[in-house]
Design an enzyme around this catalytic site. Structure first.
Site, PDB file in Angstrom:
ATOM      1  N   SER A   1       0.912  -1.226  -0.103  1.00 49.39           N
ATOM      2  CA  SER A   1      -0.117  -0.297   0.053  1.00 49.39           C
ATOM      3  C   SER A   1       0.954   1.187   0.055  1.00 49.39           C
ATOM      4  O   SER A   1       2.021   1.272   0.443  1.00 49.39           O
ATOM      5  CB  SER A   1      -0.790   0.000   1.430  1.00 49.39           C
ATOM      6  OG  SER A   1      -1.311   1.143   1.439  1.00 49.39           O
TER       7      SER A   1
ATOM      8  N   TYR B   1      -2.549  -0.882  11.169  1.00 52.11           N
ATOM      9  CA  TYR B   1      -2.557  -1.266   9.511  1.00 52.11           C
ATOM     10  C   TYR B   1      -1.211  -0.906   8.835  1.00 52.11           C
ATOM     11  O   TYR B   1      -0.547  -1.890   7.943  1.00 52.11           O
ATOM     12  CB  TYR B   1      -3.777  -0.748   8.957  1.00 52.11           C
ATOM     13  CG  TYR B   1      -3.702  -0.826   7.582  1.00 52.11           C
ATOM     14  CD1 TYR B   1      -4.386  -2.108   7.054  1.00 52.11           C
ATOM     15  CD2 TYR B   1      -3.459  -0.126   6.505  1.00 52.11           C
ATOM     16  CE1 TYR B   1      -4.347  -2.267   5.637  1.00 52.11           C
ATOM     17  CE2 TYR B   1      -3.654   0.011   5.174  1.00 52.11           C
ATOM     18  CZ  TYR B   1      -4.366  -1.081   4.736  1.00 52.11           C
ATOM     19  OH  TYR B   1      -4.352  -1.435   3.472  1.00 52.11           O
TER      20      TYR B   1
ATOM     21  N   LYS C   1       1.532  -2.957   6.387  1.00 50.82           N
ATOM     22  CA  LYS C   1       1.862  -2.819   4.877  1.00 50.82           C
ATOM     23  C   LYS C   1       3.244  -2.554   4.685  1.00 50.82           C
ATOM     24  O   LYS C   1       3.865  -2.700   3.441  1.00 50.82           O
ATOM     25  CB  LYS C   1       1.085  -1.621   4.211  1.00 50.82           C
ATOM     26  CG  LYS C   1      -0.400  -2.166   4.193  1.00 50.82           C
ATOM     27  CD  LYS C   1      -0.734  -3.313   3.190  1.00 50.82           C
ATOM     28  CE  LYS C   1      -1.864  -4.085   3.405  1.00 50.82           C
ATOM     29  NZ  LYS C   1      -1.940  -5.011   2.505  1.00 50.82           N
TER      30      LYS C   1
HETATM   31  N1  LIG Z   1      -8.819  -0.446  -1.043  1.00 48.85           N
HETATM   32  C1  LIG Z   1      -7.689   0.091  -0.804  1.00 48.85           C
HETATM   33  O1  LIG Z   1      -7.863   1.604  -0.887  1.00 48.85           O
HETATM   34  C2  LIG Z   1      -6.466  -0.327  -0.705  1.00 48.85           C
HETATM   35  C3  LIG Z   1      -6.249  -1.606  -0.238  1.00 48.85           C
HETATM   36  N2  LIG Z   1      -4.838  -2.167  -0.260  1.00 48.85           N
HETATM   37  C4  LIG Z   1      -4.981  -3.575   0.076  1.00 48.85           C
HETATM   38  O2  LIG Z   1      -5.574  -4.185  -0.990  1.00 48.85           O
HETATM   39  C5  LIG Z   1      -5.947  -5.656  -0.263  1.00 48.85           C
HETATM   40  C6  LIG Z   1      -7.207  -6.130  -0.689  1.00 48.85           C
HETATM   41  O3  LIG Z   1      -8.239  -5.131  -0.338  1.00 48.85           O
HETATM   42  P1  LIG Z   1      -9.363  -4.385  -1.008  1.00 48.85           P
HETATM   43  O4  LIG Z   1      -9.533  -5.333  -2.404  1.00 48.85           O
HETATM   44  O5  LIG Z   1      -9.169  -3.196  -1.156  1.00 48.85           O
HETATM   45  O6  LIG Z   1     -10.648  -4.773  -0.067  1.00 48.85           O
HETATM   46  P2  LIG Z   1     -11.464  -5.965   0.094  1.00 48.85           P
HETATM   47  O7  LIG Z   1     -12.116  -6.132   1.434  1.00 48.85           O
HETATM   48  O8  LIG Z   1     -12.655  -6.013  -1.035  1.00 48.85           O
HETATM   49  O9  LIG Z   1     -10.567  -7.387  -0.123  1.00 48.85           O
HETATM   50  C7  LIG Z   1      -9.999  -7.954   0.755  1.00 48.85           C
HETATM   51  C8  LIG Z   1      -9.939  -9.471   0.769  1.00 48.85           C
HETATM   52  O10 LIG Z   1      -9.223 -10.051   1.892  1.00 48.85           O
HETATM   53  C9  LIG Z   1     -10.280 -11.138   2.020  1.00 48.85           C
HETATM   54  N3  LIG Z   1      -9.887 -11.336   3.574  1.00 48.85           N
HETATM   55  C10 LIG Z   1      -9.766 -10.598   4.768  1.00 48.85           C
HETATM   56  N4  LIG Z   1      -9.314 -11.446   5.752  1.00 48.85           N
HETATM   57  C11 LIG Z   1      -8.901 -12.694   5.239  1.00 48.85           C
HETATM   58  C12 LIG Z   1      -8.561 -13.819   5.914  1.00 48.85           C
HETATM   59  N5  LIG Z   1      -8.335 -13.962   7.310  1.00 48.85           N
HETATM   60  N6  LIG Z   1      -8.129 -14.967   4.945  1.00 48.85           N
HETATM   61  C13 LIG Z   1      -8.564 -14.897   3.763  1.00 48.85           C
HETATM   62  N7  LIG Z   1      -9.032 -13.808   3.050  1.00 48.85           N
HETATM   63  C14 LIG Z   1      -9.184 -12.503   3.823  1.00 48.85           C
HETATM   64  C15 LIG Z   1     -11.571 -10.566   2.286  1.00 48.85           C
HETATM   65  O11 LIG Z   1     -12.606 -11.648   2.351  1.00 48.85           O
HETATM   66  C16 LIG Z   1     -11.430  -9.829   0.985  1.00 48.85           C
HETATM   67  O12 LIG Z   1     -11.949 -10.807  -0.102  1.00 48.85           O
HETATM   68  C17 LIG Z   1      -5.570  -5.606   1.049  1.00 48.85           C
HETATM   69  O13 LIG Z   1      -4.372  -6.183   1.370  1.00 48.85           O
HETATM   70  C18 LIG Z   1      -5.580  -4.040   1.351  1.00 48.85           C
HETATM   71  O14 LIG Z   1      -4.780  -3.714   2.450  1.00 48.85           O
HETATM   72  C19 LIG Z   1      -3.939  -1.461  -0.192  1.00 48.85           C
HETATM   73  C20 LIG Z   1      -3.978  -0.323  -0.501  1.00 48.85           C
HETATM   74  C21 LIG Z   1      -5.395   0.556  -0.605  1.00 48.85           C
HETATM   75  C1  LIG Z   2      -8.308   0.814   3.572  1.00 45.99           C
HETATM   76  C2  LIG Z   2      -7.934   2.467   3.171  1.00 45.99           C
HETATM   77  O1  LIG Z   2      -8.691   3.091   2.593  1.00 45.99           O
HETATM   78  C3  LIG Z   2      -7.014   2.253   2.209  1.00 45.99           C
HETATM   79  O2  LIG Z   2      -6.034   1.264   2.584  1.00 45.99           O
HETATM   80  C4  LIG Z   2      -4.740   1.662   2.338  1.00 45.99           C
HETATM   81  O3  LIG Z   2      -3.585   0.828   2.258  1.00 45.99           O
HETATM   82  C5  LIG Z   2      -4.558   2.925   1.751  1.00 45.99           C
HETATM   83  O4  LIG Z   2      -3.555   3.667   2.069  1.00 45.99           O
HETATM   84  C6  LIG Z   2      -6.084   3.583   2.230  1.00 45.99           C
HETATM   85  O5  LIG Z   2      -5.875   4.418   3.273  1.00 45.99           O
END
Ligand SMILES: NC(=O)C1=CN([C@@H]2O[C@H](COP(=O)(O)OP(=O)(O)OC[C@H]3O[C@@H](n4cnc5c(N)ncnc54)[C@H](O)[C@@H]3O)[C@@H](O)[C@H]2O)C=CC1
Ligand SMILES: C[C@H](O)[C@@H]1OC(=O)[C@H](O)[C@@H]1O
Length: 254
Positions: A144, A157, A161
């Site tokens: 991230s 968090y 990251k």
């Molecule tokens: N949405 C954002 O702004 C940002 C997201 N990220 C990272 O992207 C990755 C994906 O998140 P997003 O797609 O944004 O949200 P999301 O909530 O749609 O995806 C997260 C996924 O991880 C799964 N998950 C959570 N805990 C779990 C576990 N214990 N075992 C297996 N799966 C698990 C969830 O069920 C979900 O499918 C995360 O690592 C998040 O930290 C990084 C930077 C920015």
């Molecule tokens: C979940 C937040 O909106 C998201 O997660 C990250 O890793 C980005 O920096 C945003 O803060």
């Protein structure tokens, strides 16, 4: 041009958001795709159906990434189904926003276990399989922009990251001799389930958007291209790198 033709790609947390976009992007580029998922059988099944509609093979394996045994189980089931592992996208994560001074111990513990321990075990299990195969591989971790900058309600968090970013750097050194490349993507603010509640605050949403030179918050699909690129042979000489995918938010100081 298909960049992942004939490859087997594994994605953790692959049923929603960025993970799902990566899984579909990999299938569009000719890969068979196995997703790990935590809870919703329906969402996992619909992701597999989307992969299959693209003419590729799909597999969904349920498992909590915080548990080391989920990693070996995921890799073993993918090998049973597809014969090999070429790419691991370590993506699963949580971000339960909370103030620092009264942060519950359980929230810190769970966030570390899912985001950092989970990535560690998944990357290690995939790497062991790739070493056994003897033909190299690619690992892409979803870190991230938060590896580089802080967040008032993300004190539990952001260190995870930064840890994932660091894990890719050290793993790149440990695995280079096996031809296994390790890189991370650093998404900015991407509209997904993880921040739906946080970004329901219109003021915050406007502030986040105003910081982005490209003028909009990101979509999950914005990550598919960078992840597919790093997973592919187009990035054959890229390892230990971190690619910001943030619309320019990080560099926008003034
Ligand atoms: N949405 C954002 O702004 C940002 C997201 N990220 C990272 O992207 C990755 C994906 O998140 P997003 O797609 O944004 O949200 P999301 O909530 O749609 O995806 C997260 C996924 O991880 C799964 N998950 C959570 N805990 C779990 C576990 N214990 N075992 C297996 N799966 C698990 C969830 O069920 C979900 O499918 C995360 O690592 C998040 O930290 C990084 C930077 C920015
Ligand atoms: C979940 C937040 O909106 C998201 O997660 C990250 O890793 C980005 O920096 C945003 O803060």
């Amino acid at each position: 041009m298909k960049l992942l033709e004939g490859k087997t790609v594994l994605v953790t947390g692959g049923s929603t958001g960025i993970g799902r976009a990566a899984a579909i992007g990999a299938a569009q580029h000719g890969a068979n795709v196995a997703i790990n998922y935590a809870s919703s059988d329906d969402k996992a099944a619909s992701c597999v159906a989307e992969i299959e509609a693209l003419g590729q093979r799909g597999l969904a394996v349920k498992g909590d990434v915080a548990l080391p045994e989920s990693a070996t189980d995921f890799v073993n089931k993918a090998v049973e189904a597809f014969g090999r592992v070429d790419v691991m996208v370590s993506n699963a994560g949580i971000c339960p926003f909370h103030a620092f001074l009264d942060m519950p111990v359980e929230t810190v513990d769970r966030t570390f276990r899912v985001n950092l321990h989970g990535a560690y075990y998944m990357v290690q299990a995939a790497a062991n399989q790739m070493v056994r195969q003897g033909q190299g591989g690619a690992i892409v971790a979803v870190s991230s922009i938060s590896a580089l900058v802080g967040g008032e309600f993300q004190t539990h968090y952001t260190p995870t990251k930064a840890g994932v970013h660091s894990l890719m750097q050290s793993a790149a050194i440990a695995l280079g001799k096996y031809g296994i490349r390790c890189n991370s993507v650093l998404p900015g603010t991407i509209l997904t389930e993880i921040n739906k509640e946080d970004l329901a605050d219109q003021d915050k949403r406007d502030r986040m958007t105003a910081r982005i030179p490209l003028g909009r918050l990101g979509e999950s699909e914005d990550l598919a291209g960078p992840i597919v690129f790093l997973a592919s042979d187009m990035a054959a000489y890229v390892t230990g790198a971190a690619l910001l995918v943030d619309g320019g938010a990080f560099v926008n100081l003034q």
